[in-house]
Scaffold this active site. Structure first.
Site, PDB file in Angstrom:
ATOM      1  N   CYS A 182       0.849  -1.196   0.000  1.00  0.00           N
ATOM      2  CA  CYS A 182       0.000   0.000   0.000  1.00  0.00           C
ATOM      3  C   CYS A 182       0.881   1.241   0.000  1.00  0.00           C
ATOM      4  O   CYS A 182       2.059   1.172   0.318  1.00  0.00           O
ATOM      5  CB  CYS A 182      -0.820   0.102   1.287  1.00  0.00           C
ATOM      6  SG  CYS A 182      -1.910  -1.267   1.573  1.00  0.00           S
ATOM      7  N   ARG A 186      -4.790   7.134   0.361  1.00  0.00           N
ATOM      8  CA  ARG A 186      -3.925   5.962   0.230  1.00  0.00           C
ATOM      9  C   ARG A 186      -4.368   5.104  -0.946  1.00  0.00           C
ATOM     10  O   ARG A 186      -5.503   5.199  -1.412  1.00  0.00           O
ATOM     11  CB  ARG A 186      -3.988   5.151   1.514  1.00  0.00           C
ATOM     12  CG  ARG A 186      -5.373   4.557   1.863  1.00  0.00           C
ATOM     13  CD  ARG A 186      -5.510   3.065   1.556  1.00  0.00           C
ATOM     14  NE  ARG A 186      -4.552   2.187   2.121  1.00  0.00           N
ATOM     15  CZ  ARG A 186      -4.571   1.708   3.369  1.00  0.00           C
ATOM     16  NH1 ARG A 186      -5.549   2.031   4.184  1.00  0.00           N
ATOM     17  NH2 ARG A 186      -3.644   0.888   3.776  1.00  0.00           N
ATOM     18  N   ASN A 212       0.259  -2.516   5.569  1.00  0.00           N
ATOM     19  CA  ASN A 212       0.866  -3.792   5.899  1.00  0.00           C
ATOM     20  C   ASN A 212       2.330  -3.624   6.345  1.00  0.00           C
ATOM     21  O   ASN A 212       3.073  -2.835   5.773  1.00  0.00           O
ATOM     22  CB  ASN A 212       0.834  -4.672   4.646  1.00  0.00           C
ATOM     23  CG  ASN A 212       0.343  -6.049   4.960  1.00  0.00           C
ATOM     24  OD1 ASN A 212      -0.554  -6.210   5.784  1.00  0.00           O
ATOM     25  ND2 ASN A 212       0.938  -7.045   4.330  1.00  0.00           N
TER      26      ASN A 212
HETATM   27  C1  LIG Z   1      -4.168  -5.948   3.806  1.00  0.00           C
HETATM   28  C2  LIG Z   1      -4.298  -4.449   4.057  1.00  0.00           C
HETATM   29  C3  LIG Z   1      -2.963  -3.810   3.798  1.00  0.00           C
HETATM   30  C4  LIG Z   1      -2.714  -3.751   2.327  1.00  0.00           C
HETATM   31  C5  LIG Z   1      -1.396  -4.325   2.033  1.00  0.00           C
HETATM   32  O1  LIG Z   1      -0.380  -3.768   2.381  1.00  0.00           O
HETATM   33  N1  LIG Z   1      -1.418  -5.492   1.363  1.00  0.00           N
HETATM   34  C6  LIG Z   1      -0.234  -6.164   0.951  1.00  0.00           C
HETATM   35  C7  LIG Z   1      -0.310  -7.617   1.309  1.00  0.00           C
HETATM   36  S1  LIG Z   1       1.276  -8.287   1.127  1.00  0.00           S
HETATM   37  O2  LIG Z   1       2.150  -7.679   2.175  1.00  0.00           O
HETATM   38  O3  LIG Z   1       1.747  -7.939  -0.219  1.00  0.00           O
HETATM   39  O4  LIG Z   1       1.134  -9.747   1.333  1.00  0.00           O
HETATM   40  C8  LIG Z   1      -4.746  -4.139   5.475  1.00  0.00           C
HETATM   41  C9  LIG Z   1      -4.850  -2.631   5.717  1.00  0.00           C
HETATM   42  C10 LIG Z   1      -5.917  -2.437   6.809  1.00  0.00           C
HETATM   43  C11 LIG Z   1      -6.259  -3.872   7.232  1.00  0.00           C
HETATM   44  C12 LIG Z   1      -7.597  -4.119   7.939  1.00  0.00           C
HETATM   45  C13 LIG Z   1      -7.644  -3.273   9.225  1.00  0.00           C
HETATM   46  C14 LIG Z   1      -8.906  -3.583  10.051  1.00  0.00           C
HETATM   47  C15 LIG Z   1      -9.024  -5.089  10.380  1.00  0.00           C
HETATM   48  C16 LIG Z   1      -7.961  -5.534  11.362  1.00  0.00           C
HETATM   49  C17 LIG Z   1      -8.144  -7.012  11.731  1.00  0.00           C
HETATM   50  O5  LIG Z   1      -7.086  -7.391  12.561  1.00  0.00           O
HETATM   51  C18 LIG Z   1      -8.090  -7.875  10.487  1.00  0.00           C
HETATM   52  C19 LIG Z   1      -9.106  -7.433   9.465  1.00  0.00           C
HETATM   53  C20 LIG Z   1      -8.992  -5.937   9.095  1.00  0.00           C
HETATM   54  C21 LIG Z   1     -10.263  -5.641   8.260  1.00  0.00           C
HETATM   55  C22 LIG Z   1      -7.709  -5.617   8.310  1.00  0.00           C
HETATM   56  C23 LIG Z   1      -7.555  -6.458   7.032  1.00  0.00           C
HETATM   57  C24 LIG Z   1      -6.229  -6.151   6.262  1.00  0.00           C
HETATM   58  O6  LIG Z   1      -5.130  -6.555   7.020  1.00  0.00           O
HETATM   59  C25 LIG Z   1      -6.123  -4.658   5.944  1.00  0.00           C
HETATM   60  C26 LIG Z   1      -7.203  -4.340   4.891  1.00  0.00           C
END
Ligand SMILES: C[C@H](CCC(=O)NCCS(=O)(=O)O)[C@H]1CC[C@H]2[C@@H]3CC[C@@H]4C[C@H](O)CC[C@]4(C)[C@H]3C[C@H](O)[C@]12C
Length: 324
Positions: free
Chosen positions: A2, A16, A79
């Site tokens: 992100c 973002r 992340n």
């Molecule tokens: C994945 C996203 C980051 C994007 C990213 O960077 N993706 C790279 C992946 S990779 O590194 O390339 O593998 C992050 C950012 C915000 C997060 C939510 C925050 C609230 C909630 C917290 C709870 O505990 C779990 C569920 C929850 C809905 C979360 C889900 C997920 O974690 C979200 C969407």
């Protein structure tokens, strides 16, 4: 991965990219002042600042990814795998889970100064929302109109960095991301001069050659450099239209197109949505991977004294205007 960014013209903006291979059912969600915010270990906030942002709402609880409150304070979780380390509950601290962190801060603070005070007492604890929604390894950018900080809960404890560039991506830790900018000291938006050697004539055969060296790949440290360069060199008019257009172009400089980052057979990371919130006006704009039209939700069009969440499902299809 992100990328989060701030930007200032006449007004102030925060937003973002959310890059992922799938999407939860996130919605643009307004939490009004009297929605009772329950927390696992600290006492509920029965009334608090109203906020707007992107959230996955589960059991009437807004799990915010990024949000802005009515005072303009803004926060995004990105992340931070392998580095994020959440702690055991500790007596005498504000024990807050990562999924409660955005409401806890935005519910109570209006400036970074106030945030720093709260952070002095906080302990980010290792409690998940549910079996189905485990702990996510995150770090955060928090910004008011004038400054930004980065918050990282790591093995050694809670780190709070001033963020002078107003950009956050993912790994490595923020101190390393900032240090890495030193390697790009020679990059310029100006027409470059030949500093290579006087012994050879070198031609400036294209515009933009001063930028050669800026990374173009989609790794998080490369996106950090690219986004910082684009933002810090950004020039735009000050109208709302010009400002948000420029903001989406800054985020667009680190956009993830389907196909370029493969995670598994047939699974690719893409920019699911890009957001841009006018933090002075409380208007949250977004685009999605397949909807290039900018859609906006104005928190002040909702009853901010109510107790009930208001959620707008994302418009995900292209809105094409045929001109003839
Ligand atoms: C994945 C996203 C980051 C994007 C990213 O960077 N993706 C790279 C992946 S990779 O590194 O390339 O593998 C992050 C950012 C915000 C997060 C939510 C925050 C609230 C909630 C917290 C709870 O505990 C779990 C569920 C929850 C809905 C979360 C889900 C997920 O974690 C979200 C969407």
């Amino acid at each position: 991965m992100c990328t989060a960014a701030t930007y200032t013209t006449k007004d102030h903006y925060f937003g973002r990219n959310l890059d992922l291979e799938f999407s939860y059912n996130e919605t643009v969600t307004v939490t009004p002042r009297n929605y009772p915010f329950q927390f696992r270990k600290v006492k509920a906030l029965e009334s608090h600042y109203a906020m707007i942002g992107m959230a996955f709402v589960v059991d009437n609880y807004p799990l915010y990814y990024d949000a802005t409150n009515e005072k303009g304070l803004s926060m995004a979780g990105l992340n931070f795998p392998e580095n994020a380390d959440y702690k055991q509950e500790t007596e005498g601290k504000d024990n807050v889970t990562p999924f409660e962190f955005i409401p806890w801060i935005l519910g109570q603070c209006s400036t970074i100064k106030e945030v720093k005070e709260l952070l002095g007492r906080i302990n980010l604890i290792n409690i998940n929302f549910s079996e189905k929604l485990p702990l996510s390894p995150l770090h955060w950018m928090i910004s008011d109109r004038n400054e930004s900080i980065t918050v990282e809960s790591v093995k050694e404890g809670l780190k709070i960095y001033d963020n002078p560039v107003g950009i956050l991506t993912n790994n490595p830790t923020f101190d390393i991301q900032i240090f890495n900018l030193n390697n790009y000291v020679n990059v310029t938006r100006e027409v470059p001069e030949n500093r290579f050697s006087n012994a050879i004539a070198l031609d400036i055969y294209s515009r933009g050659m001063g930028g050669i060296g800026i990374p173009g790949d989609l790794s998080s440290s490369s996106r950090f450099v690219k986004a910082v360069f684009t933002k810090l060199n950004s020039v735009s008019g000050t109208s709302e239209s010009e400002s948000i257009s420029q903001f989406f172009h800054i985020l667009g400089s680190v956009n993830q197109e389907r196909g370029c980052v493969r995670l598994a057979e047939d699974t690719y990371e893409i920019t699911i949505y890009s957001s841009c919130c006018n933090i002075d006006k409380g208007v949250y704009y977004y685009k999605t991977y397949e909807n290039s039209q900018i859609t906006g939700v104005d928190m002040h069009n909702e009853n901010l004294n109510s107790q009930n969440l208001v959620s707008y499902p994302l418009i995900k299809e292209q809105q094409i205007k045929i001109q003839n």
